[in-house]
Each structure stands twice: as structure tokens, then as C-alpha cells.
Design an enzyme around this catalytic site. Structure first.
Site, PDB file in Angstrom:
ATOM      1  CE1 TYR A  54      -8.808   8.527 -10.155  1.00  0.00           C
ATOM      2  CE2 TYR A  54     -10.042   9.434 -11.992  1.00  0.00           C
ATOM      3  CZ  TYR A  54      -8.844   9.084 -11.416  1.00  0.00           C
ATOM      4  OH  TYR A  54      -7.676   9.290 -12.103  1.00  0.00           O
ATOM      5  CE  LYS A  82       2.819   3.173   0.659  1.00  0.00           C
ATOM      6  NZ  LYS A  82       4.237   2.936   0.339  1.00  0.00           N
ATOM      7  CG  ASP A 116      -5.134   8.167 -13.650  1.00  0.00           C
ATOM      8  OD1 ASP A 116      -5.289   8.064 -14.878  1.00  0.00           O
ATOM      9  OD2 ASP A 116      -4.745   9.207 -13.087  1.00  0.00           O
ATOM     10  CG  ASP A 171       5.834   2.148  -2.533  1.00  0.00           C
ATOM     11  OD1 ASP A 171       5.218   1.056  -2.524  1.00  0.00           O
ATOM     12  OD2 ASP A 171       6.404   2.593  -1.521  1.00  0.00           O
TER      13      ASP A 171
END
Ligand code: IPM
Ligand code: MN
Length: 373
Positions: free
Chosen positions: A153, A204, A261, A237
Site C-alpha cells: 500500500y 507468506k 485487507d 493461504d
């Protein structure tokens, strides 16, 4: 009630006889209704705050698609300066209708909402979830701490050879040790106050080996200062599976801006509908106002139809009151919101609309909550 409203930010409708200085002990709250259903749900939130006996001096700011289309302005510097002086900001939603050709994609999001998050140093985006009976996550109770000023962002990146066949676009993610650590400290501090005292880092790290490594090392180092908090780590995930199949695994989740988000939309959907999901954009150091808003967007498809669910905005106002030191009133409003969501949970299931359309009108829900508080 003694609440007063004035219009700020270059608005023309300043009512005669109403002063712009702080009235007694009333909190000065900037109200940005914004776009689509934003103004509708914010009106209900203010109704409930008033009914709960908290006097606000509200300053209405006309910002969003309407102002941009009229004047070409997104967030004038003078308006930002005014906002800095407030006690808090309550925001409905920002963004043009999907596919709008009049407002370039991202202009309002980057120029208004994200600009406020960055300029006011709202580095925590706190999103609590209280799943309703019948929802997928029923029986769990968790909160997501989303880093709110960095990651992808931050706006790092750009084009090379734009509009040629050899075009390149890069979009980097910024992860500073300072920014990550202060976010983690907030999350550990929150986890420490909760019954289960458990904090899960979601990232991740198996693929994003630079950013993920920094987050994991900082997580362990900051965590050493909070020995009472149990630590866990999930890949993002996998966390999407857990949020659907075993959400009770989570107490507090801490994650970066983009993952936060995405998983909070999922968390909203499995908790009874995004129409219930509230958020606090916090400046924990209180060097300026914090900003409170529902997680959902402008939902232009149902704007003006009186079907938008205002519960997320109302709960966001409760988060605001809590931040302003009115913990008892905030708890009362949150309880009323949760009870209402429970009693109407069959109608809050996703599938009606993006915001979890309810069969009661927006104002009827606001009235029902106002009566309870
Ligand atoms: C949110 C919203 C915003 C975000 C948009 C409107 C910029 O989706 O608050 O979750 O991506 O952070
Ligand atoms: Mn979002």
C-alpha cells in the site's frame, strides 16, 4: 442531546450561531460520509452515539466522489490540516461506482482514505470479529491487527515503457523494521489483555522470503517481551482455509497491509456478513486523531435504497468511543449491535448484497440499536 454540527473543509453550510470551537467537553469528531451507502450508515452510527448519551460536536466534511466530480479536489491540504486538529474521524466509505469512467481507479482510495492513514500515522487497522449464530465462524471470537501504513500500500513502484508492447509495471512492498515492530508490539499488547492470550502471525514467509523473514524475526524478538502470549504462525493461504474450516484456531491475528485487507473480507464473510465488520484505524501514540470506518465499501449497487446494513458503522462508532475513553458506553453499543445481529442473523447471511443486506431498513436498524443503548 446537546450535539452540534458544523460544516468544515470549505463547505458552505455553516449554520448561524454554531461555534466552531470546542463545546464544553464534547468530542470534536470529523464526519466523512463519503460515497455510496457511506452517508446512510454513518447517519445511523451518529444516531446511536447520541442515543447513548454522548455529546459530539460533529464537523461534516464533504469528501469523496461527489466533491471530486464537482471541484476536482480529493483532499485539499487545508482540509487535512483541519482534520489533524480533531479528536476523531468517522468515515462511511470511499470509492466511485465500480467501472466508473469519470473517476480514475484508485484516485479516491489513494488520495483520500490511504492518504489519511499515512498522513495521520494510523499504523494499526484493528478489525474485531464476533461471529453470529449460524455463521460459518459461529462460536469463535477473534481480532485482526492489520499493519496500515506500509507493505504494497505504500505506493512503491511504477511503470517503464508504459503503453508500449515492452511495458513493465512493478509494485513493491515496503517493510521497515520500525513499522513492523510497532505493529507487532500493538498486537502482542492486545493479545495479552485477552482471555486466550494467543497471537498468530499470518504471512507468506515461504515465498516472500525477504519480507516474511523480517516479520518472523521481529515477531520472535518482540514476542520475547511478552512471555505470557502464545505465538503461532500460519501462511496466508492456509489461514484462508482455517478461517473457513476452523476459525476457533484464532484469537488475535497480526499481518501485513495487503494480507490484512484480504483476510478481513473473508473473516467478515464467515462471521455473519461484511455488513457487521467494523474497523479502527489507530494512531496509538495519539499524536493526532484516529479514524473509524466499516470494513465494507461504498456498495453503490444499494445506495439510496435504504437497505444498507449500518451495524458495521455503528460498531465502528463504538470503537471510536472506546478510543476516546468512553469504554462503558462503547461496550453497551457493541453489545446491542451483537445482540441485534444475533437476533437477525438469518437475515445477515451473505448473499443479499456485498454489505449483507438486511430486511429491516437502514434507519429501522439504527432506531432499534438506539433504543437499546
Ligand atoms: C479497506 C478497503 C480499503 C483498503 C480501500 C478502499 C482502499 O478495502 O479498508 O479494507 O484496501 O484498505
Ligand atoms: Mn478491504
Amino acid at each position: 442531546m446537546t450535539s452540534e454540527s458544523i460544516v468544515g473543509g470549505g463547505g458552505s453550510a455553516r449554520s448561524a450561531g454554531q461555534a466552531s470551537s470546542r463545546q464544553g467537553s464534547a468530542f470534536r469528531v470529523g464526519v466523512i460520509g463519503g460515497d455510496g451507502i457511506g452517508p446512510e450508515v454513518v447517519a445511523e452510527a451518529l444516531k446511536v452515539v447520541d442515543a447513548a448519551g454522548i455529546a459530539l460536536e460533529t464537523v461534516a466534511y464533504d469528501l469523496g466522489a461527489g466533491r471530486y466530480l464537482r471541484t476536482g479536489e480529493v483532499l485539499p491540504a487545508s482540509v487535512l490540516d483541519e482534520l489533524r486538529e480533531l479528536d476523531a474521524i468517522l468515515l462511511g466509505a470511499v470509492g466511485p461506482p465500480v467501472g466508473s469512467s469519470e473517476v480514475p481507479s484508485g484516485l479516491l482510495e489513494r488520495g483520500l482514505l490511504l492518504k489519511l492513514r499515512f498522513e495521520l500515522d494510523l499504523y494499526i487497522n484493528l478489525r474485531p470479529f464476533t461471529p453470529t449464530p449460524g455463521s460459518i465462524a459461529e462460536g469463535s471470537d477473534f481480532a485482526v491487527v492489520r499493519e496500515n501504513t506500509e507493505g504494497s500500500y505504500a505506493g512503491e513502484g511504477g511503470f517503464l515503457r508504459k503503453d508500449t508492447a515492452q511495458e513493465v509495471a512493478t509494485q513493491g512492498a515496503v517493510n521497515t523494521r520500525f513499522g513492523v515492530e510497532r505493529c507487532l508490539r500493538f498486537a502482542f499488547d492486545l493479545a495479552r489483555t485477552r482471555e486466550r492470550k494467543s497471537l498468530t502471525l499470518v504471512h507468506k514467509a515461504n515465498v516472500l522470503t525477504f519480507a516474511g523473514d523480517l516479520w518472523r524475526r521481529a515477531f520472535d524478538e518482540v514476542g520475547d517481551g511478552f512471555p505470557e502470549v502464545h505465538r503461532a504462525y500460519d501462511h496466508v493461504d492456509a489461514s484462508c482455509i482455517y478461517l473457513v474450516e476452523k476459525p476457533s484456531r484464532y484469537d488475535v491475528i497480526v499481518t501485513d497491509n495487503l494480507f490484512g485487507d484480504i483476510i478481513t473480507d473473508l473473516a467478515g464473510a464467515v462471521s455473519g456478513g461484511i455488513g457487521l465488520a467494523a474497523s479502527a484505524n489507530l494512531n496509538p501514540e495519539r499524536t493526532g486523531p484516529s479514524l473509524f470506518e466499516p470494513v465494507h465499501g461504498a456498495a453503490w449497487d444499494i445506495a439510496g435504497k435504504h437497505t444498507a446494513n449500518p451495524l458495521a458503522a455503528i460498531r465502528s462508532a463504538a470503537l471510536m468511543l472506546d478510543h476516546l475513553g468512553e469504554a462503558e458506553v462503547a461496550a453497551r453499543i457493541t453489545k446491542a449491535v451483537v445482540e441485534h445481529a444475533v437476533s437477525s442473523s438469518a437475515r445477515n447471511t451473505p448473499g443479499g448484497s456485498y454489505t449483507g443486506k438486511s430486511q429491516m431498513s437502514t434507519a429501522e436498524i439504527g432506531d432499534a440499536i438506539a433504543e437499546k443503548v
